[in-house]
Scaffold this active site. Structure first.
Site, PDB file in Angstrom:
ATOM      1  N   CYS A  90       0.829  -1.203   0.000  1.00 13.83           N
ATOM      2  CA  CYS A  90       0.000   0.000   0.000  1.00 13.83           C
ATOM      3  C   CYS A  90       0.869   1.261   0.000  1.00 13.83           C
ATOM      4  CB  CYS A  90      -0.928  -0.003   1.213  1.00 13.83           C
ATOM      5  SG  CYS A  90      -2.046   1.404   1.242  1.00 13.83           S
ATOM      6  N   CYS A  94       0.349   4.922   7.032  1.00 12.85           N
ATOM      7  CA  CYS A  94      -0.308   4.723   8.335  1.00 12.85           C
ATOM      8  C   CYS A  94       0.670   4.019   9.288  1.00 12.85           C
ATOM      9  CB  CYS A  94      -1.582   3.901   8.167  1.00 12.85           C
ATOM     10  SG  CYS A  94      -2.636   4.529   6.835  1.00 12.85           S
ATOM     11  N   CYS A  97       0.346   0.269  10.331  1.00 15.57           N
ATOM     12  CA  CYS A  97      -0.130  -0.749   9.384  1.00 15.57           C
ATOM     13  C   CYS A  97       0.979  -1.612   8.766  1.00 15.57           C
ATOM     14  CB  CYS A  97      -0.936  -0.091   8.273  1.00 15.57           C
ATOM     15  SG  CYS A  97      -1.693  -1.329   7.183  1.00 15.57           S
ATOM     16  N   CYS A 134     -16.457  -9.348   5.708  1.00 15.42           N
ATOM     17  CA  CYS A 134     -15.845  -8.051   5.427  1.00 15.42           C
ATOM     18  C   CYS A 134     -14.595  -8.225   4.574  1.00 15.42           C
ATOM     19  CB  CYS A 134     -15.510  -7.378   6.753  1.00 15.42           C
ATOM     20  SG  CYS A 134     -14.759  -5.768   6.522  1.00 15.42           S
ATOM     21  N   CYS A 165     -19.582  -6.390   3.745  1.00 16.95           N
ATOM     22  CA  CYS A 165     -18.875  -5.188   4.177  1.00 16.95           C
ATOM     23  C   CYS A 165     -17.594  -5.093   3.349  1.00 16.95           C
ATOM     24  CB  CYS A 165     -18.549  -5.298   5.670  1.00 16.95           C
ATOM     25  SG  CYS A 165     -17.549  -3.921   6.274  1.00 16.95           S
ATOM     26  N   CYS A 225     -19.589   1.945   8.828  1.00 13.53           N
ATOM     27  CA  CYS A 225     -18.810   1.263   9.867  1.00 13.53           C
ATOM     28  C   CYS A 225     -17.582   2.135  10.082  1.00 13.53           C
ATOM     29  CB  CYS A 225     -18.433  -0.138   9.392  1.00 13.53           C
ATOM     30  SG  CYS A 225     -17.275  -0.976  10.509  1.00 13.53           S
ATOM     31  N   ARG A 304     -17.882  -2.734  18.096  1.00 21.63           N
ATOM     32  CA  ARG A 304     -17.128  -3.978  17.857  1.00 21.63           C
ATOM     33  C   ARG A 304     -15.804  -3.978  18.614  1.00 21.63           C
ATOM     34  NH1 ARG A 304     -16.751  -4.097  12.524  1.00 21.63           N
ATOM     35  NH2 ARG A 304     -18.873  -4.890  12.477  1.00 21.63           N
TER      36      ARG A 304
HETATM   37  N1  SAM Z   1      -6.750   0.483   3.179  1.00 19.29           N
HETATM   38  C1  SAM Z   1      -8.031   0.733   3.693  1.00 19.29           C
HETATM   39  C2  SAM Z   1      -8.054   1.861   4.710  1.00 19.29           C
HETATM   40  O1  SAM Z   1      -7.030   2.201   5.236  1.00 19.29           O
HETATM   41  O2  SAM Z   1      -9.143   2.372   4.931  1.00 19.29           O
HETATM   42  C3  SAM Z   1      -8.700  -0.488   4.290  1.00 19.29           C
HETATM   43  C4  SAM Z   1      -7.887  -1.467   5.114  1.00 19.29           C
HETATM   44  S1  SAM Z   1      -7.180  -0.833   6.615  1.00 19.29           S
HETATM   45  C5  SAM Z   1      -6.098  -2.134   7.058  1.00 19.29           C
HETATM   46  C6  SAM Z   1      -8.543  -0.897   7.760  1.00 19.29           C
HETATM   47  C7  SAM Z   1      -8.311  -0.439   9.164  1.00 19.29           C
HETATM   48  O3  SAM Z   1      -7.604  -1.429   9.879  1.00 19.29           O
HETATM   49  C8  SAM Z   1      -7.491   0.810   9.400  1.00 19.29           C
HETATM   50  O4  SAM Z   1      -8.203   1.988   9.198  1.00 19.29           O
HETATM   51  C9  SAM Z   1      -7.104   0.658  10.860  1.00 19.29           C
HETATM   52  O5  SAM Z   1      -8.057   1.297  11.675  1.00 19.29           O
HETATM   53  C10 SAM Z   1      -7.127  -0.853  11.074  1.00 19.29           C
HETATM   54  N2  SAM Z   1      -5.773  -1.369  11.340  1.00 19.29           N
HETATM   55  C11 SAM Z   1      -4.771  -1.529  10.446  1.00 19.29           C
HETATM   56  N3  SAM Z   1      -3.661  -1.997  11.038  1.00 19.29           N
HETATM   57  C12 SAM Z   1      -3.955  -2.142  12.348  1.00 19.29           C
HETATM   58  C13 SAM Z   1      -3.203  -2.564  13.487  1.00 19.29           C
HETATM   59  N4  SAM Z   1      -1.920  -2.915  13.396  1.00 19.29           N
HETATM   60  N5  SAM Z   1      -3.821  -2.603  14.691  1.00 19.29           N
HETATM   61  C14 SAM Z   1      -5.128  -2.240  14.789  1.00 19.29           C
HETATM   62  N6  SAM Z   1      -5.877  -1.816  13.754  1.00 19.29           N
HETATM   63  C15 SAM Z   1      -5.294  -1.750  12.546  1.00 19.29           C
HETATM   64  C1  DTB Z   2     -11.239  -2.490  11.562  1.00 17.32           C
HETATM   65  O1  DTB Z   2     -11.600  -1.504  12.227  1.00 17.32           O
HETATM   66  N1  DTB Z   2     -10.350  -3.385  11.963  1.00 17.32           N
HETATM   67  C2  DTB Z   2     -10.126  -4.379  10.939  1.00 17.32           C
HETATM   68  C3  DTB Z   2     -11.164  -3.999   9.864  1.00 17.32           C
HETATM   69  N2  DTB Z   2     -11.707  -2.778  10.352  1.00 17.32           N
HETATM   70  C4  DTB Z   2     -10.774  -3.932   8.463  1.00 17.32           C
HETATM   71  C5  DTB Z   2      -8.727  -4.493  10.511  1.00 17.32           C
HETATM   72  C6  DTB Z   2      -7.756  -4.818  11.623  1.00 17.32           C
HETATM   73  C7  DTB Z   2      -6.426  -5.024  11.005  1.00 17.32           C
HETATM   74  C8  DTB Z   2      -5.397  -5.477  12.010  1.00 17.32           C
HETATM   75  C9  DTB Z   2      -4.071  -5.661  11.384  1.00 17.32           C
HETATM   76  C10 DTB Z   2      -4.001  -6.709  10.329  1.00 17.32           C
HETATM   77  O2  DTB Z   2      -4.499  -7.843  10.518  1.00 17.32           O
HETATM   78  O3  DTB Z   2      -3.409  -6.444   9.263  1.00 17.32           O
HETATM   79 FE1  SF4 Z   3      -2.844   1.268   3.356  1.00 17.37          FE
HETATM   80 FE2  SF4 Z   3      -2.763   0.103   5.721  1.00 17.37          FE
HETATM   81 FE3  SF4 Z   3      -3.170   2.722   5.581  1.00 17.37          FE
HETATM   82 FE4  SF4 Z   3      -5.098   1.024   4.735  1.00 17.37          FE
HETATM   83  S1  SF4 Z   3      -4.357   1.255   6.833  1.00 17.37           S
HETATM   84  S2  SF4 Z   3      -4.375   2.861   3.700  1.00 17.37           S
HETATM   85  S3  SF4 Z   3      -3.837  -0.656   3.951  1.00 17.37           S
HETATM   86  S4  SF4 Z   3      -1.311   1.619   4.935  1.00 17.37           S
END
Ligand code: SAM
Ligand code: DTB
Ligand code: SF4
Length: 357
Positions: A90, A94, A97, A134, A165, A225, A304
């Site tokens: 990506c 973030c 992430c 989802c 979702c 959501c 959730r």
């Molecule tokens: N790329 C899209 C976005 O950022 O909206 C969708 C996928 S993103 C992984 C969805 C959500 O997962 C993020 O907004 C964040 O709140 C959550 N998330 C990602 N990495 C995480 C982590 N290490 N611990 C907890 N929540 C996480």
């Molecule tokens: C949300 O609030 N938490 C989920 C879902 N929406 C997409 C994602 C959590 C991701 C945790 C890190 C991972 O598994 O990559």
């Molecule tokens: Fe990309 Fe992860 Fe940020 Fe979603 S949360 S935009 S997958 S870097």
């Protein structure tokens, strides 16, 4: 917030002052139920949300459980299963992430999955008892050529009798409408944290970008959501700022995921929260407080208990349910990280007398 709700919250504010020993013990108003109802459509100023966070723990949990029982079956929890339909690589930064291309986290990049494979995973999720599926993609936002196959996934998953979702990043004009027409029930797009802390976590897009996508989702008729992550080094005021933003959305999000940061080696937040210069992560009481405040301020939403359950013991999860959480991610994997085994979740539900919604 209207004057009735403001009066109620002002009772809470003075109660928390009292609880610090300055005056008498807190009295919970008998007539609070109607006032809480008003909160579903009115703004929550930051100081009022902070006042909830500052309540004595037992008072906060009691109120949260009372609100919960007013609007939901206290012994039912909704089950959502996640699938990463496009993993890693990506462009965004973030700080939490594992899927951001710029961090070395060991996540292998994978192209968009085939529709048939997604449908097979959804069938399995349904067999295991999930009611919502989802689909998450590691995109800044979908291009039209990405969206077309996702629309097929939504149509086919919906046809299985599951709620659908998607979480695909930022949406452009018209994309939410296409998802709605394909049968999408929910779109997940998190505010992640308070506006005041957001810039410390993400720089490649701003808070307003998130709000704009949420407006597009709402405008298309898809359920919203939207939640965030705690345990990223933010202050209690930042946590209150996140909840105040969410609770002040009109209408409030139907689904509010509260994630506890999954610390993944290689991400900036892993270094910040676990490395040699680690600052203290929040303890379990603060996580449970966040759930309780979300429940009180968003009485009708599904709150959730999301990422981070793997590092929580059963007692903490039980406290989250008591505080008003009524949805979980169910299945051995979140997107790229682990989640409790289905058999463990079933055993915990059995102990607590909880059944799936
Ligand atoms: N790329 C899209 C976005 O950022 O909206 C969708 C996928 S993103 C992984 C969805 C959500 O997962 C993020 O907004 C964040 O709140 C959550 N998330 C990602 N990495 C995480 C982590 N290490 N611990 C907890 N929540 C996480
Ligand atoms: C949300 O609030 N938490 C989920 C879902 N929406 C997409 C994602 C959590 C991701 C945790 C890190 C991972 O598994 O990559
Ligand atoms: Fe990309 Fe992860 Fe940020 Fe979603 S949360 S935009 S997958 S870097």
């Amino acid at each position: 917030m209207n004057s009735t709700t403001a009066a109620f919250v002002s009772t809470l504010t003075s109660a928390s002052t009292e609880a610090r020993g300055e005056t008498k013990a807190m009295a919970i108003p008998n007539s609070w139920k109607g006032k809480i109802d008003a909160a579903a459509t009115t703004a929550w100023p930051l100081d009022q949300v902070e006042a909830l966070f500052n309540l004595p723990f037992n008072d906060l949990i009691h109120q949260a459980q009372s609100v919960h029982r007013e609007h939901h079956d206290a012994n039912k929890v909704q089950l959502s299963t996640l699938l990463s339909i496009k993993t890693g690589g990506c462009s965004e930064d973030c700080g939490y992430c594992p899927q951001a291309a710029r961090y070395s986290t060991g996540v292998e990049n994978e192209a968009l999955m085939e529709v048939a494979d997604v449908v097979a995973a959804a069938k399995l999720a349904k067999q295991n008892g999930a009611s919502r599926f989802c689909m998450g993609a590691a995109w800044r936002g979908p291009k039209q050529r990405d969206l077309d196959p996702v629309l097929d996934m939504v149509r086919e998953v919906k046809a299985l009798g599951l709620e659908t979702c998607c979480t695909l990043g930022m949406l452009k004009d018209g994309q939410a409408e296409q998802l709605k027409s394909a049968g999408l029930d929910y779109y997940n797009h998190n505010l992640d944290t308070a506006p005041t802390f957001y810039g410390e976590i993400v720089t490649t897009r701003d808070y307003q970008d998130r709000l704009d996508t949420l407006d597009r989702v709402r405008g298309s008729g898809i359920n919203v959501c939207c939640g965030g992550i705690v345990g990223m080094g933010e202050s209690r005021q930042d946590r209150a700022g996140l909840i105040a933003q969410l609770a002040s959305m009109e209408p409030q999000p139907e689904s509010v995921p509260i994630n506890y940061l999954v610390q993944v080696e290689g991400t900036p937040l892993y270094e910040k929260m676990s490395g040699p210069d680690a600052i203290n992560a929040i303890d379990w009481t603060e996580f449970v407080r966040t759930i309780a405040v979300a429940r009180i301020t968003m009485p009708r939403s599904f709150v959730r208990l999301s990422a981070g359950r793997e590092t929580m013991n059963e007692a903490t999860q039980a406290m989250c349910f008591l505080a008003g959480a009524n949805s979980i991610f169910y299945g051995e994997k979140l997107l790229t990280t682990g989640n409790p085994d289905v058999s463990n979740d079933r055993a915990l539900f059995e102990k607590l007398g909880i059944t799936p919604l």
